[in-house]
Design a protein around this motif. Structure first.
Motif: not given
Length: 181
Positions: A42-46
């Motif tokens: 999940n590239s939206r997470l840190p």
């Protein structure tokens, strides 16, 4: 192949070598996804949380696996059972296929017929390690290509002449092959 990136066993993803335990790796990633309620990437997470397998290992080392359990459960779950499943997922994703359990052993651990022995568990094969290897390999290929082309254009040794002959022979073969079609 991008959609399979987090599920492929390292020996297959990098070397194209399919082992009996490659599916065990994929199952381990899937099991971790089920317990955590999130996708393997999940590239939206840190950055430190983007890859589920890396996050699972980090929490395992800190003895905080329970923090990975699906938040939509609002704490209504058996923490011991959830952590057990996460440990099984980690066992399935060991870097070496020899260290991964067989599927029959996995089933026994999941059903409680067998204890989960994580005493010999090692760091799993992580996606960032694969990506680093691929990036490094790609950079080395670019450097090799540059070195080869500058070597071929500026060198006048007998090695250069041999290389030119081989290249010419390959080109000639290709050209002749194209004409015969």
């Amino acid at each position: 192949m991008v959609c399979f990136r987090g599920y492929l066993a390292p020996e297959y993803a990098i070397g194209g070598r399919l082992t009996r335990k490659a599916d065990i790796y994929s199952f381990g990633v899937l099991l971790i996804e089920i317990v955590s309620g999130r996708c393997n990437t999940n590239s939206r997470l840190p950055i430190e949380e983007q890859f589920i397998l890396e996050r699972t290992w980090e929490l395992y080392e800190r003895k905080e696996l329970v923090a990975l359990v699906d938040t939509s459960l609002n704490g209504d779950f058996d923490a011991e059972q959830a952590c057990k499943f996460l440990k099984i997922g980690l066992l399935c994703t060991q870097e070496s296929p020899k260290c991964r359990p067989s599927m029959s052993t996995v089933v026994k651990m999941l059903t409680g017929e067998m204890e989960v022995d994580d005493s010999k568990m090692t760091k799993p094969a992580l996606i960032s390690d694969f990506m680093d290897l691929k990036v490094r390999h790609k950079q080395e290929s670019i450097i090799d290509t540059r070195n080869s082309s500058s070597y071929n254009t500026s060198s006048s040794t007998s090695e250069h002449q041999d290389t030119t002959v081989i290249s010419a022979a390959t080109s000639t073969f290709t050209t002749q092959h194209d004409h015969s079609m």
